[in-house]
Design a protein around this motif. Structure first.
Motif, PDB file in Angstrom:
ATOM      1  N   LEU A  35      -3.262   8.823 -16.026  1.00  0.00           N
ATOM      2  CA  LEU A  35      -3.246   9.903 -15.046  1.00  0.00           C
ATOM      3  C   LEU A  35      -4.676  10.355 -14.729  1.00  0.00           C
ATOM      4  CD1 LEU A  35      -0.291  12.041 -16.458  1.00  0.00           C
ATOM      5  CD2 LEU A  35      -0.212  10.154 -14.808  1.00  0.00           C
ATOM      6  N   THR A  36      -4.803  11.450 -13.993  1.00  0.00           N
ATOM      7  CA  THR A  36      -6.111  11.936 -13.568  1.00  0.00           C
ATOM      8  C   THR A  36      -6.431  13.261 -14.260  1.00  0.00           C
ATOM      9  OG1 THR A  36      -5.747  10.943 -11.380  1.00  0.00           O
ATOM     10  CG2 THR A  36      -7.519  12.578 -11.581  1.00  0.00           C
ATOM     11  N   PRO A  37      -7.428  13.294 -15.143  1.00  0.00           N
ATOM     12  CA  PRO A  37      -7.775  14.540 -15.828  1.00  0.00           C
ATOM     13  C   PRO A  37      -8.277  15.591 -14.837  1.00  0.00           C
ATOM     14  CG  PRO A  37      -8.883  12.629 -16.811  1.00  0.00           C
ATOM     15  CD  PRO A  37      -8.327  12.180 -15.509  1.00  0.00           C
ATOM     16  N   ILE A  38      -7.790  16.833 -15.009  1.00  0.00           N
ATOM     17  CA  ILE A  38      -8.249  17.925 -14.141  1.00  0.00           C
ATOM     18  C   ILE A  38      -8.986  18.993 -14.953  1.00  0.00           C
ATOM     19  CG2 ILE A  38      -7.600  19.711 -12.481  1.00  0.00           C
ATOM     20  CD1 ILE A  38      -7.197  16.855 -11.464  1.00  0.00           C
ATOM     21  N   ALA A  39      -8.302  19.602 -15.940  1.00  0.00           N
ATOM     22  CA  ALA A  39      -8.966  20.697 -16.651  1.00  0.00           C
ATOM     23  C   ALA A  39      -8.292  21.034 -17.972  1.00  0.00           C
ATOM     24  CB  ALA A  39      -8.993  21.953 -15.775  1.00  0.00           C
ATOM     25  N   SER A  49       5.047  10.420  -9.132  1.00  0.00           N
ATOM     26  CA  SER A  49       4.017  11.210  -8.449  1.00  0.00           C
ATOM     27  C   SER A  49       2.758  10.438  -8.085  1.00  0.00           C
ATOM     28  CB  SER A  49       3.625  12.408  -9.325  1.00  0.00           C
ATOM     29  OG  SER A  49       4.748  13.222  -9.589  1.00  0.00           O
ATOM     30  N   LYS A  50       2.787   9.120  -8.175  1.00  0.00           N
ATOM     31  CA  LYS A  50       1.586   8.339  -7.891  1.00  0.00           C
ATOM     32  C   LYS A  50       1.022   8.680  -6.508  1.00  0.00           C
ATOM     33  CE  LYS A  50       2.848   4.352 -10.755  1.00  0.00           C
ATOM     34  NZ  LYS A  50       3.254   2.933 -10.766  1.00  0.00           N
ATOM     35  N   GLY A  51      -0.267   8.992  -6.483  1.00  0.00           N
ATOM     36  CA  GLY A  51      -0.932   9.266  -5.220  1.00  0.00           C
ATOM     37  C   GLY A  51      -0.649  10.628  -4.615  1.00  0.00           C
ATOM     38  N   ASP A  52       0.127  11.461  -5.283  1.00  0.00           N
ATOM     39  CA  ASP A  52       0.482  12.777  -4.741  1.00  0.00           C
ATOM     40  C   ASP A  52      -0.629  13.784  -5.065  1.00  0.00           C
ATOM     41  OD1 ASP A  52       1.506  15.252  -4.053  1.00  0.00           O
ATOM     42  OD2 ASP A  52       3.522  14.824  -4.791  1.00  0.00           O
ATOM     43  N   PRO A  53      -1.365  14.279  -4.082  1.00  0.00           N
ATOM     44  CA  PRO A  53      -2.504  15.164  -4.351  1.00  0.00           C
ATOM     45  C   PRO A  53      -2.113  16.586  -4.745  1.00  0.00           C
ATOM     46  CG  PRO A  53      -2.196  14.951  -1.998  1.00  0.00           C
ATOM     47  CD  PRO A  53      -1.220  14.006  -2.631  1.00  0.00           C
ATOM     48  N   GLY A  72      -3.683  15.580 -13.043  1.00  0.00           N
ATOM     49  CA  GLY A  72      -3.147  15.232 -11.740  1.00  0.00           C
ATOM     50  C   GLY A  72      -2.464  13.877 -11.798  1.00  0.00           C
ATOM     51  N   ALA A  73      -1.891  13.488 -10.694  1.00  0.00           N
ATOM     52  CA  ALA A  73      -1.146  12.229 -10.631  1.00  0.00           C
ATOM     53  C   ALA A  73      -2.068  11.017 -10.727  1.00  0.00           C
ATOM     54  CB  ALA A  73      -0.360  12.176  -9.321  1.00  0.00           C
ATOM     55  N   ALA A  74      -1.462   9.894 -11.053  1.00  0.00           N
ATOM     56  CA  ALA A  74      -2.198   8.631 -11.029  1.00  0.00           C
ATOM     57  C   ALA A  74      -2.503   8.258  -9.586  1.00  0.00           C
ATOM     58  CB  ALA A  74      -1.356   7.534 -11.680  1.00  0.00           C
ATOM     59  N   GLY A  75      -3.647   7.627  -9.384  1.00  0.00           N
ATOM     60  CA  GLY A  75      -3.948   7.064  -8.071  1.00  0.00           C
ATOM     61  C   GLY A  75      -4.461   8.015  -7.020  1.00  0.00           C
ATOM     62  N   ILE A  76      -4.785   9.255  -7.382  1.00  0.00           N
ATOM     63  CA  ILE A  76      -5.380  10.136  -6.374  1.00  0.00           C
ATOM     64  C   ILE A  76      -6.873   9.828  -6.273  1.00  0.00           C
ATOM     65  CG2 ILE A  76      -3.665  11.939  -6.709  1.00  0.00           C
ATOM     66  CD1 ILE A  76      -5.749  13.560  -8.263  1.00  0.00           C
ATOM     67  N   THR A  77      -7.463  10.205  -5.164  1.00  0.00           N
ATOM     68  CA  THR A  77      -8.866   9.882  -4.920  1.00  0.00           C
ATOM     69  C   THR A  77      -9.783  10.877  -5.638  1.00  0.00           C
ATOM     70  OG1 THR A  77      -9.067  11.300  -2.972  1.00  0.00           O
ATOM     71  CG2 THR A  77      -8.217   9.058  -2.622  1.00  0.00           C
ATOM     72  N   PRO A  78     -11.066  10.517  -5.818  1.00  0.00           N
ATOM     73  CA  PRO A  78     -12.018  11.474  -6.393  1.00  0.00           C
ATOM     74  C   PRO A  78     -12.068  12.783  -5.614  1.00  0.00           C
ATOM     75  CG  PRO A  78     -12.961   9.271  -6.418  1.00  0.00           C
ATOM     76  CD  PRO A  78     -11.675   9.176  -5.648  1.00  0.00           C
ATOM     77  N   ALA A  79     -11.989  12.707  -4.275  1.00  0.00           N
ATOM     78  CA  ALA A  79     -12.012  13.927  -3.467  1.00  0.00           C
ATOM     79  C   ALA A  79     -10.793  14.789  -3.747  1.00  0.00           C
ATOM     80  CB  ALA A  79     -12.080  13.572  -1.983  1.00  0.00           C
ATOM     81  N   GLN A  80      -9.644  14.155  -3.925  1.00  0.00           N
ATOM     82  CA  GLN A  80      -8.420  14.903  -4.228  1.00  0.00           C
ATOM     83  C   GLN A  80      -8.486  15.516  -5.627  1.00  0.00           C
ATOM     84  OE1 GLN A  80      -5.638  11.744  -3.444  1.00  0.00           O
ATOM     85  NE2 GLN A  80      -5.463  12.251  -1.271  1.00  0.00           N
ATOM     86  N   ARG A  81      -9.090  14.782  -6.553  1.00  0.00           N
ATOM     87  CA  ARG A  81      -9.279  15.349  -7.891  1.00  0.00           C
ATOM     88  C   ARG A  81     -10.175  16.582  -7.812  1.00  0.00           C
ATOM     89  NH1 ARG A  81     -12.192  12.711 -13.342  1.00  0.00           N
ATOM     90  NH2 ARG A  81     -12.360  14.702 -14.425  1.00  0.00           N
TER      91      ARG A  81
END
Length: 319
Positions: A112-116, A82-86, A254-263
């Motif tokens: 990965l990208t912390p969301i909530a 899922s890398k980069g998948d928003p 969220g997935a690894a490699g998503i942008t701050p805006a996507q997060r």
């Protein structure tokens, strides 16, 4: 314009406030549940999926269950695929942190990208209805006599119920390293083992055992909250002279490699979902305590919890 490029552009614009009235109705969310069906992560992921649809921030949600190793197997698959998948998300929580500490898998949730953080649920300990033991006091007395004869059943090694069992032992003067803990890949397996008498005592979130407690197939003998939980008629461990309190929180990454805006866009989706009628109904149905936390506060919370769990598990000989 390619659809994924279009969605990424929408995410950036939404995060920047350029699309204040645009719902994410076009989003097709892919939800990784790193556990087998029937457990707390499965229930959380599916309830969140329904809430995303109810809040009209997702047009569809697909689910994939991949259990094992305290979520590490699903975690690795999610990271790699899922890398980069928003629009990809994964359910996780305290159990995964404990599993990472004990198992040291090749992929960590920190990649990965912390969301909530979404909820907190306290562990309840149960006995099968036909158990010769009736109370936590009975279990503790047997634990003191012969620690190995008491089989504790629960989630993967390092799960909050595993840590709670170790803390109960320590609290009553039994070395935590002597507890006989039997880990299971998911809530369904643990329930079967408890009902079948294959373990002495089982631990998990109340929602996983509720139907069996209500039907009389299980007897709830203790909960790990600091005080009685509204709607749950189970005595706390502290009431019974056992100084143990621990909560099992669950969240989403969220997935690894998503942008701050996507997060930011994913975070906005989650916040909207938690305000939906479907999510509020899920909280009541499952006796989940709402514990929404996002952004930097969530990042810092995870860091603190990692450190706290690691210290507890080292003292208990679990890491």
């Amino acid at each position: 314009m390619r659809r994924d490029t279009f969605l990424k552009s929408l995410a950036a614009m939404a995060a920047a406030g350029a699309l204040p009235n645009l719902a994410w109705a076009a989003a097709n969310v892919k939800m990784m549940i790193p556990a087998n069906p029937g457990g707390g992560w499965d229930g959380t992921g599916r309830a969140l999926g329904e809430a995303l649809r109810d809040a009209k921030v997702a047009d569809s949600v697909t689910f994939e269950n991949k259990g094992g190793a305290a979520g590490a197997i699903g975690l690795a698959q999610f990271y790699n695929s899922s890398k980069g998948d928003p629009n990809a998300m994964m359910v996780m929580g305290a159990v995964m942190l404990g599993g990472i500490i004990t198992g040291k898998p090749p992929v960590s949730v920190t990649q990965l990208t912390p969301i909530a953080r979404l909820t907190t649920e306290y562990n309840v300990f149960v006995l099968p209805a036909n158990s010769p033991f009736k109370t936590m006091k009975d279990v503790v007395e047997q634990l003191k006599k012969d620690p190995g004869s008491v089989k504790w059943g629960g989630g993967s090694r390092g799960a909050t119920e595993h840590i709670a069992a170790a803390q109960i032992a320590q609290s009553v003067g039994v070395p935590a390293a002597k507890i006989n803990y039997v880990p299971f890949r998911g809530g369904g397996e643990a329930v079967a083992a408890i009902l079948g008498g294959n373990v002495t005592i089982g631990g998990s979130g109340y929602s996983e055992f509720q139907q069996y407690i209500d039907s009389g197939k299980m007897r709830a003998i203790g909960i790990t909250s600091g005080e009685r939980v509204k709607g749950i008629d189970v005595p706390t461990l502290k009431e019974q002279g056992i100084n143990v309190e621990i909560g099992n929180w669950r969240g989403v990454y969220g997935a690894a490699g998503i942008t701050p805006a996507q997060r930011d866009a994913l975070t906005d989706m989650i916040v909207k979902a938690t305000k939906s009628k479907a999510w509020q109904e899920a909280l009541v149905k499952n006796n989940w305590t709402p514990a929404l936390l996002t952004g930097k506060a969530f990042d810092e919370f995870v860091d603190r919890d990692f450190s706290s769990l690691r210290a507890t598990m080292v003292r208990a000989g679990m890491a």
